[in-house]
Design a protein around this motif. Structure first.
Motif, PDB file in Angstrom:
ATOM      1  N   HIS A 183       0.833  -1.204   0.000  1.00  0.00           N
ATOM      2  CA  HIS A 183       0.000   0.000   0.000  1.00  0.00           C
ATOM      3  C   HIS A 183       0.871   1.259   0.000  1.00  0.00           C
ATOM      4  CE1 HIS A 183      -3.210  -2.733   1.599  1.00  0.00           C
ATOM      5  NE2 HIS A 183      -3.985  -1.926   0.910  1.00  0.00           N
ATOM      6  N   ILE A 184       1.913   1.243   0.833  1.00  0.00           N
ATOM      7  CA  ILE A 184       2.789   2.415   0.951  1.00  0.00           C
ATOM      8  C   ILE A 184       3.547   2.654  -0.353  1.00  0.00           C
ATOM      9  CG2 ILE A 184       4.790   3.361   2.159  1.00  0.00           C
ATOM     10  CD1 ILE A 184       3.838   1.741   4.621  1.00  0.00           C
ATOM     11  N   ALA A 185       4.036   1.573  -0.966  1.00  0.00           N
ATOM     12  CA  ALA A 185       4.782   1.704  -2.219  1.00  0.00           C
ATOM     13  C   ALA A 185       3.905   2.280  -3.324  1.00  0.00           C
ATOM     14  CB  ALA A 185       5.335   0.344  -2.633  1.00  0.00           C
ATOM     15  N   THR A 188       3.074   6.065  -2.530  1.00  0.00           N
ATOM     16  CA  THR A 188       4.235   6.958  -2.694  1.00  0.00           C
ATOM     17  C   THR A 188       4.827   6.871  -4.102  1.00  0.00           C
ATOM     18  OG1 THR A 188       5.650   5.232  -1.715  1.00  0.00           O
ATOM     19  CG2 THR A 188       4.847   6.969  -0.254  1.00  0.00           C
ATOM     20  N   ASN A 189       4.129   6.177  -4.979  1.00  0.00           N
ATOM     21  CA  ASN A 189       4.481   6.162  -6.411  1.00  0.00           C
ATOM     22  C   ASN A 189       5.884   5.601  -6.652  1.00  0.00           C
ATOM     23  OD1 ASN A 189       3.844   6.523  -9.082  1.00  0.00           O
ATOM     24  ND2 ASN A 189       4.295   8.717  -9.124  1.00  0.00           N
ATOM     25  N   GLN A 190       6.115   4.368  -6.203  1.00  0.00           N
ATOM     26  CA  GLN A 190       7.420   3.711  -6.369  1.00  0.00           C
ATOM     27  C   GLN A 190       7.254   2.425  -7.195  1.00  0.00           C
ATOM     28  OE1 GLN A 190      10.074   3.698  -2.798  1.00  0.00           O
ATOM     29  NE2 GLN A 190       8.236   4.381  -1.704  1.00  0.00           N
ATOM     30  N   PRO A 191       7.260   2.524  -8.519  1.00  0.00           N
ATOM     31  CA  PRO A 191       7.042   1.330  -9.354  1.00  0.00           C
ATOM     32  C   PRO A 191       8.093   0.239  -9.146  1.00  0.00           C
ATOM     33  CG  PRO A 191       7.744   3.220 -10.682  1.00  0.00           C
ATOM     34  CD  PRO A 191       7.415   3.736  -9.326  1.00  0.00           C
ATOM     35  N   HIS A 218      -6.045   3.533  -8.009  1.00  0.00           N
ATOM     36  CA  HIS A 218      -7.125   4.242  -8.693  1.00  0.00           C
ATOM     37  C   HIS A 218      -7.479   5.547  -7.984  1.00  0.00           C
ATOM     38  CE1 HIS A 218      -7.738   1.216 -11.668  1.00  0.00           C
ATOM     39  NE2 HIS A 218      -8.152   0.274 -10.813  1.00  0.00           N
ATOM     40  N   LEU A 219      -7.326   5.586  -6.673  1.00  0.00           N
ATOM     41  CA  LEU A 219      -7.686   6.781  -5.912  1.00  0.00           C
ATOM     42  C   LEU A 219      -6.810   7.966  -6.295  1.00  0.00           C
ATOM     43  CD1 LEU A 219      -9.431   7.932  -3.574  1.00  0.00           C
ATOM     44  CD2 LEU A 219      -7.571   7.290  -2.027  1.00  0.00           C
ATOM     45  N   GLN A 220      -5.550   7.698  -6.594  1.00  0.00           N
ATOM     46  CA  GLN A 220      -4.633   8.798  -6.921  1.00  0.00           C
ATOM     47  C   GLN A 220      -4.684   9.196  -8.387  1.00  0.00           C
ATOM     48  OE1 GLN A 220      -0.823   7.477  -5.400  1.00  0.00           O
ATOM     49  NE2 GLN A 220      -1.288   8.335  -3.394  1.00  0.00           N
ATOM     50  N   ALA A 221      -5.357   8.386  -9.177  1.00  0.00           N
ATOM     51  CA  ALA A 221      -5.651   8.719 -10.580  1.00  0.00           C
ATOM     52  C   ALA A 221      -4.436   9.221 -11.345  1.00  0.00           C
ATOM     53  CB  ALA A 221      -6.793   9.733 -10.633  1.00  0.00           C
ATOM     54  N   THR A 222      -4.497  10.442 -11.858  1.00  0.00           N
ATOM     55  CA  THR A 222      -3.446  10.967 -12.743  1.00  0.00           C
ATOM     56  C   THR A 222      -2.122  11.199 -12.018  1.00  0.00           C
ATOM     57  OG1 THR A 222      -4.264  13.210 -12.325  1.00  0.00           O
ATOM     58  CG2 THR A 222      -5.105  12.077 -14.276  1.00  0.00           C
ATOM     59  N   MET A 223      -2.139  11.213 -10.691  1.00  0.00           N
ATOM     60  CA  MET A 223      -0.903  11.422  -9.944  1.00  0.00           C
ATOM     61  C   MET A 223      -0.023  10.167  -9.962  1.00  0.00           C
ATOM     62  SD  MET A 223      -2.504  13.375  -6.627  1.00  0.00           S
ATOM     63  CE  MET A 223      -0.920  13.342  -5.792  1.00  0.00           C
ATOM     64  N   GLN A 224      -0.591   9.044 -10.370  1.00  0.00           N
ATOM     65  CA  GLN A 224       0.128   7.788 -10.311  1.00  0.00           C
ATOM     66  C   GLN A 224       0.897   7.491 -11.599  1.00  0.00           C
ATOM     67  OE1 GLN A 224       1.105   5.545  -8.469  1.00  0.00           O
ATOM     68  NE2 GLN A 224      -0.126   5.440  -6.629  1.00  0.00           N
ATOM     69  N   ASN A 225       1.999   6.743 -11.422  1.00  0.00           N
ATOM     70  CA  ASN A 225       2.748   6.225 -12.556  1.00  0.00           C
ATOM     71  C   ASN A 225       1.965   5.056 -13.140  1.00  0.00           C
ATOM     72  OD1 ASN A 225       4.607   4.819 -14.229  1.00  0.00           O
ATOM     73  ND2 ASN A 225       6.334   5.641 -13.069  1.00  0.00           N
ATOM     74  N   LEU A 226       1.638   5.106 -14.430  1.00  0.00           N
ATOM     75  CA  LEU A 226       0.819   4.066 -15.047  1.00  0.00           C
ATOM     76  C   LEU A 226       1.483   2.701 -15.003  1.00  0.00           C
ATOM     77  CD1 LEU A 226      -0.562   5.979 -18.183  1.00  0.00           C
ATOM     78  CD2 LEU A 226      -1.682   5.565 -15.978  1.00  0.00           C
ATOM     79  N   GLU A 227       2.808   2.674 -14.871  1.00  0.00           N
ATOM     80  CA  GLU A 227       3.523   1.406 -14.800  1.00  0.00           C
ATOM     81  C   GLU A 227       3.097   0.608 -13.561  1.00  0.00           C
ATOM     82  OE1 GLU A 227       6.062  -1.674 -15.797  1.00  0.00           O
ATOM     83  OE2 GLU A 227       5.335   0.032 -16.982  1.00  0.00           O
TER      84      GLU A 227
END
Length: 387
Positions: A183-185, A188-191, A218-227
């Motif tokens: 969850h944390i990874a 915090t956007n760590q692919p 999904h909650l962070q939507a566009t803030m997330q790395n799609l990878e």
């Protein structure tokens, strides 16, 4: 601690230490009786005096685990001041110092995971394997801390250790918010970290808000790395709404016992105290069965013919018993030395059942030693879910 001893500790003067102890033999005992104290070991750690620290730890070992007014042990201070010689010296004297919890219940292992010191972290894990189970006041494991602080090298060491000691269930432990390291990874956007974790964790664990790692993505939507989304999808991660089973521990305990539950109950599998004894007992019985069936295969009941026998043929084409080369009577069938005496019909059933017992026992031994793939005791499962 008096001013004279404080100065001696700060200078790392071992001879002066023994002179002071000779003058007052109970000086270290009085410091030890204090629940919180700035002991000579703390001073030596701040001043980078490893040899002096080792002498004090040898004279009064209990001072090694004492906390000062900042909530730090001598080992904590040695790490903070990069005194590697003192760090290694202290854990050589007592490896359990690695589990001493300072302020916030943070152990030296947690601190190494935070600063990404992979080399000393690996040494700590080998010196005190149980330290991996320690959690902070926020219920964070060393894995949580490594992920939060983006300590990739430390995380790889922790994953490698957990895999080798078969404690990967720790990766599913939750912090105070119910979040696992995954969850944390994701949050915090760590692919790279997500890619490492999905190989070892339950990707569909829910946090205190009922969200899985995929829900967090999904909650962070566009803030997330799609990878990250692709990695989770390949690992078959689902949102909470798409999970087929939402059984809670309450639901499990409220339902009637199944046949498997009854079996586990009488085998004592639910008892943590008896589990290892039961495994040992099953292993011994399985080995005995393997040994017995293997010997029976080599030496079947009745044994082997020791001679050749072929009935004599009369003039009218019928055969008559020939007893010249055997003393076992006239009811024998033709045979050669080395053939099994047991009749073919009986031999078929004997080898079928004997082979079945042999292979099932071998399979049982492998399961007891290595465990079933993808298997998990239900109580262990709920323990992980509720951490």
């Amino acid at each position: 601690m008096d001013d004279q001893l404080r100065t001696v500790a700060q200078n790392g003067d071992i001879d002066a230490l023994y002179r002071r102890v000779a003058e007052d033999p109970y000086i270290l005992d009085r410091i030890d009786r204090l629940p919180i104290a700035d002991a000579p070991l703390h001073r030596a750690a701040r001043s980078g005096k490893p040899h002096f620290a080792m002498e004090v730890a040898n004279l009064k070992p209990s001072l090694s685990s004492k906390l000062n007014h900042m909530g730090l042990s001598p080992l904590h201070l040695a790490l903070l001041n990069n005194c590697s010689h003192m760090v290694r010296g202290l854990i050589t004297i007592n490896s359990k110092l690695i589990r001493v919890k300072g302020k916030g219940m943070i152990t030296p292992l947690h601190y190494l995971a935070e600063i990404d010191d992979a080399d000393v972290l690996a040494e700590f894990l080998f010196a005190c394997p149980s330290s991996i189970e320690d959690t902070t006041v926020k219920f964070e494991t060393a894995v949580h801390i490594a992920v939060k602080n983006r300590s990739i090298r430390a995380l790889k060491v922790l994953l490698g250790w957990l895999n080798r000691v078969n404690k990967e269930d720790i990766l599913n432990w939750k912090d105070e918010d119910g979040n696992t390291a995954l969850h944390i990874a994701v949050s915090t956007n760590q692919p790279q970290v997500v890619k490492l974790l999905v190989k070892h964790v339950n990707v569909n664990v829910k946090n205190s808000n009922g969200m899985t790692a995929m829900d967090t993505f999904h909650l962070q939507a566009t803030m997330q790395n799609l990878e990250i989304g692709k990695i989770l999808s390949r690992a078959r991660a689902k949102t909470a709404s798409n999970l087929t089973s939402n059984m809670t521990l309450r639901d499990y305990l409220s339902r009637k016992l199944t046949l498997i539950d009854i079996r586990d109950k009488y085998l004592g599998i639910y008892s943590r105290n008896n589990r290892s004894d039961i495994r040992a007992m099953v292993l011994v019985v399985a080995i005995l069965i393997v040994t017995a069936t293997y010997q029976a295969g080599l030496n079947p009941p009745g044994g082997y013919w020791q001679d050749n026998y072929k009935p004599a043929t009369t003039n009218n084409g019928s055969s008559s018993a020939n007893n010249t080369n055997t003393g076992l009577g006239q009811d024998q069938r033709p045979h050669y030395a080395g053939q099994i005496i047991m009749k073919p019909f009986n031999l078929f059933y004997f080898f079928t059942l004997n082979s079945l017992a042999f292979y099932l026992s071998v399979w049982t031994i492998l399961v007891v030693i290595t465990g079933l793939p993808y298997s998990m005791n239900v109580f262990s499962f709920f323990h992980i879910m509720l951490r």
